[in-house]
Motif scaffolding. Structure first.
Motif, PDB file in Angstrom:
ATOM      1  N   MET A  13      39.567  31.389  33.912  1.00  0.00           N
ATOM      2  CA  MET A  13      40.458  31.679  34.922  1.00  0.00           C
ATOM      3  C   MET A  13      41.101  30.557  35.441  1.00  0.00           C
ATOM      4  O   MET A  13      41.013  29.537  35.392  1.00  0.00           O
ATOM      5  N   GLY A  14      42.588  30.796  35.766  1.00  0.00           N
ATOM      6  CA  GLY A  14      43.426  29.675  36.327  1.00  0.00           C
ATOM      7  C   GLY A  14      42.898  28.806  37.386  1.00  0.00           C
ATOM      8  O   GLY A  14      43.558  27.747  37.698  1.00  0.00           O
ATOM      9  N   SER A  15      42.299  29.460  38.325  1.00  0.00           N
ATOM     10  CA  SER A  15      41.951  28.749  39.569  1.00  0.00           C
ATOM     11  C   SER A  15      40.481  29.080  40.050  1.00  0.00           C
ATOM     12  O   SER A  15      40.182  30.493  39.772  1.00  0.00           O
ATOM     13  N   ASP A  16      40.138  28.430  40.988  1.00  0.00           N
ATOM     14  CA  ASP A  16      38.781  28.588  41.498  1.00  0.00           C
ATOM     15  C   ASP A  16      39.130  29.958  42.402  1.00  0.00           C
ATOM     16  O   ASP A  16      38.222  30.697  42.822  1.00  0.00           O
ATOM     17  N   THR A  17      40.365  30.111  42.888  1.00  0.00           N
ATOM     18  CA  THR A  17      40.549  31.200  44.153  1.00  0.00           C
ATOM     19  C   THR A  17      40.752  32.526  43.281  1.00  0.00           C
ATOM     20  O   THR A  17      40.710  33.475  43.950  1.00  0.00           O
ATOM     21  N   ASP A  18      40.603  32.449  41.735  1.00  0.00           N
ATOM     22  CA  ASP A  18      40.472  33.850  40.989  1.00  0.00           C
ATOM     23  C   ASP A  18      39.121  34.231  40.834  1.00  0.00           C
ATOM     24  O   ASP A  18      38.928  35.313  40.290  1.00  0.00           O
ATOM     25  N   LEU A  19      38.190  33.615  41.530  1.00  0.00           N
ATOM     26  CA  LEU A  19      36.719  33.765  41.045  1.00  0.00           C
ATOM     27  C   LEU A  19      36.260  35.266  41.652  1.00  0.00           C
ATOM     28  O   LEU A  19      35.648  36.064  40.783  1.00  0.00           O
ATOM     29  N   HIS A  44      48.736  25.500  32.870  1.00  0.00           N
ATOM     30  CA  HIS A  44      49.833  24.510  33.488  1.00  0.00           C
ATOM     31  C   HIS A  44      49.232  23.205  34.138  1.00  0.00           C
ATOM     32  O   HIS A  44      49.630  22.126  33.879  1.00  0.00           O
ATOM     33  N   ARG A  45      48.320  23.209  34.876  1.00  0.00           N
ATOM     34  CA  ARG A  45      47.496  22.174  35.510  1.00  0.00           C
ATOM     35  C   ARG A  45      46.720  21.179  34.565  1.00  0.00           C
ATOM     36  O   ARG A  45      46.464  20.268  34.788  1.00  0.00           O
ATOM     37  N   SER A  46      46.075  21.860  33.597  1.00  0.00           N
ATOM     38  CA  SER A  46      44.983  21.390  32.773  1.00  0.00           C
ATOM     39  C   SER A  46      45.355  21.816  31.474  1.00  0.00           C
ATOM     40  O   SER A  46      44.326  22.353  30.780  1.00  0.00           O
ATOM     41  N   ALA A  67      40.902  36.089  29.822  1.00  0.00           N
ATOM     42  CA  ALA A  67      41.893  35.079  30.688  1.00  0.00           C
ATOM     43  C   ALA A  67      42.413  35.828  31.955  1.00  0.00           C
ATOM     44  O   ALA A  67      43.217  36.690  31.442  1.00  0.00           O
ATOM     45  N   GLY A  68      41.934  35.339  32.999  1.00  0.00           N
ATOM     46  CA  GLY A  68      42.551  35.992  34.315  1.00  0.00           C
ATOM     47  C   GLY A  68      43.396  34.706  34.765  1.00  0.00           C
ATOM     48  O   GLY A  68      42.983  33.871  35.095  1.00  0.00           O
ATOM     49  N   ALA A  69      44.653  35.178  35.266  1.00  0.00           N
ATOM     50  CA  ALA A  69      45.553  34.483  36.090  1.00  0.00           C
ATOM     51  C   ALA A  69      46.459  35.161  36.748  1.00  0.00           C
ATOM     52  O   ALA A  69      46.742  36.228  36.816  1.00  0.00           O
ATOM     53  N   GLY A  70      46.983  34.515  37.860  1.00  0.00           N
ATOM     54  CA  GLY A  70      48.177  35.086  38.878  1.00  0.00           C
ATOM     55  C   GLY A  70      49.439  34.516  38.597  1.00  0.00           C
ATOM     56  O   GLY A  70      49.502  33.367  38.074  1.00  0.00           O
ATOM     57  N   ALA A  71      50.439  35.182  39.377  1.00  0.00           N
ATOM     58  CA  ALA A  71      51.668  34.466  39.494  1.00  0.00           C
ATOM     59  C   ALA A  71      52.461  34.136  38.125  1.00  0.00           C
ATOM     60  O   ALA A  71      52.711  34.951  37.372  1.00  0.00           O
ATOM     61  N   ALA A  72      52.774  32.794  37.771  1.00  0.00           N
ATOM     62  CA  ALA A  72      53.344  32.701  36.567  1.00  0.00           C
ATOM     63  C   ALA A  72      52.423  32.363  35.471  1.00  0.00           C
ATOM     64  O   ALA A  72      51.871  31.429  34.919  1.00  0.00           O
ATOM     65  N   ALA A  93      46.564  39.542  41.338  1.00  0.00           N
ATOM     66  CA  ALA A  93      47.516  39.421  42.440  1.00  0.00           C
ATOM     67  C   ALA A  93      47.537  38.283  43.276  1.00  0.00           C
ATOM     68  O   ALA A  93      47.014  38.637  44.520  1.00  0.00           O
ATOM     69  N   SER A  94      47.893  37.338  43.083  1.00  0.00           N
ATOM     70  CA  SER A  94      47.707  35.960  43.805  1.00  0.00           C
ATOM     71  C   SER A  94      49.208  35.334  44.442  1.00  0.00           C
ATOM     72  O   SER A  94      48.861  34.376  45.023  1.00  0.00           O
ATOM     73  N   SER A  95      50.262  36.408  44.265  1.00  0.00           N
ATOM     74  CA  SER A  95      51.373  35.728  44.743  1.00  0.00           C
ATOM     75  C   SER A  95      51.831  36.683  45.739  1.00  0.00           C
ATOM     76  O   SER A  95      51.356  37.888  45.792  1.00  0.00           O
TER      77      SER A  95
HETATM   78  C1  RP5 Z   1      47.639  30.751  39.174  1.00  0.00           C
HETATM   79  O1  RP5 Z   1      48.180  30.531  40.137  1.00  0.00           O
HETATM   80  C2  RP5 Z   1      46.055  31.023  39.243  1.00  0.00           C
HETATM   81  O2  RP5 Z   1      45.500  31.860  38.252  1.00  0.00           O
HETATM   82  C3  RP5 Z   1      45.758  31.737  40.569  1.00  0.00           C
HETATM   83  O3  RP5 Z   1      46.009  33.144  40.240  1.00  0.00           O
HETATM   84  C4  RP5 Z   1      47.295  31.392  41.250  1.00  0.00           C
HETATM   85  C5  RP5 Z   1      47.106  30.508  42.495  1.00  0.00           C
HETATM   86  O4  RP5 Z   1      46.261  29.089  42.059  1.00  0.00           O
HETATM   87  P1  RP5 Z   1      45.836  28.430  43.362  1.00  0.00           P
HETATM   88  O5  RP5 Z   1      47.079  27.686  43.640  1.00  0.00           O
HETATM   89  O6  RP5 Z   1      45.226  29.072  44.333  1.00  0.00           O
HETATM   90  O7  RP5 Z   1      45.000  27.341  42.651  1.00  0.00           O
HETATM   91  O8  RP5 Z   1      47.882  29.762  38.243  1.00  0.00           O
END
Ligand code: RP5
Length: 173
Positions: A13-19, A44-46, A67-72, A93-95
């Motif tokens: 997952m792209g961020s800990d906020t996706d957990l 993107h970040r790593s 793979a789970g990620a939000g936004a771009a 749905a994180s944006s």
């Molecule tokens: C994405 O951007 C992540 O998967 C997450 O859903 C979103 C926001 O990430 P954070 O800024 O909260 O780390 O890459």
């Protein structure tokens, strides 16, 4: 990892906020007794860490990546670019666009580099795990049996809910 067994599924997952949402995939895999591992890593970040996790996962016997990620949301596509194993993408749905951005970014892959894209958010995380289990069950009769009994349990629950709805209806008339 869910236990000491070799993980068959790697959840990225792209961020800990996706957990909170992606934990749904982990819950389903645990219930089905499918060994998995879970990592935070961003396309993107790593990017180097992500490529390393894919390479290392393949070497340790991971058969499917979720793979789970939000936004771009390029994580699922990034994973698909680095492995020929099945990749299941979960748009989150994180944006401000409520996951539509992630859905399009995850689904619109170029021909030849597929990402099996699930629904936005929690239902998608859940179904990524159910679908991963279905794929693994092709070569695992015991897992196939567990999947079939889960389907039977779901069907029984529908019948129970129908009875309850009929009783409730009487009070609503
Ligand atoms: C994405 O951007 C992540 O998967 C997450 O859903 C979103 C926001 O990430 P954070 O800024 O909260 O780390 O890459």
């Amino acid at each position: 990892m869910s236990d000491r067994a070799v993980p068959k599924v790697s959840i990225l997952m792209g961020s800990d906020t996706d957990l909170e949402v992606m934990a749904e995939a982990a819950r389903v895999l645990s219930r089905l007794e499918v060994p998995f591992e879970l990592h935070v890593s961003s396309a993107h970040r790593s990017p180097q860490r992500t490529a390393g996790l894919i390479r290392d996962g393949e070497q340790r016997g991971v058969e499917i990546f979720i793979a789970g990620a939000g936004a771009a949301a390029h994580l699922a596509g990034f994973v698909a670019a680095h492995t020929t194993r099945p990749v299941l993408g979960v748009p989150l749905a994180s944006s401000e666009l409520s996951g539509l951005d992630a859905l399009l970014a995850t689904a619109q892959m170029p021909a030849g580099i597929p990402v099996g894209t699930l629904a936005i958010g929690r239902p998608g995380a859940s179904n990524a795990a159910w679908l991963a289990a279905s794929i693994l069950a092709l070569a695992d009769p015991a897992l196939d049996k567990r999947l079939r009994s889960e389907r039977e349990r779901m069907a029984e629950q529908v019948a129970v809910k129908s009875d309850a709805a009929q009783k409730k209806l009487a009070s609503l008339l």
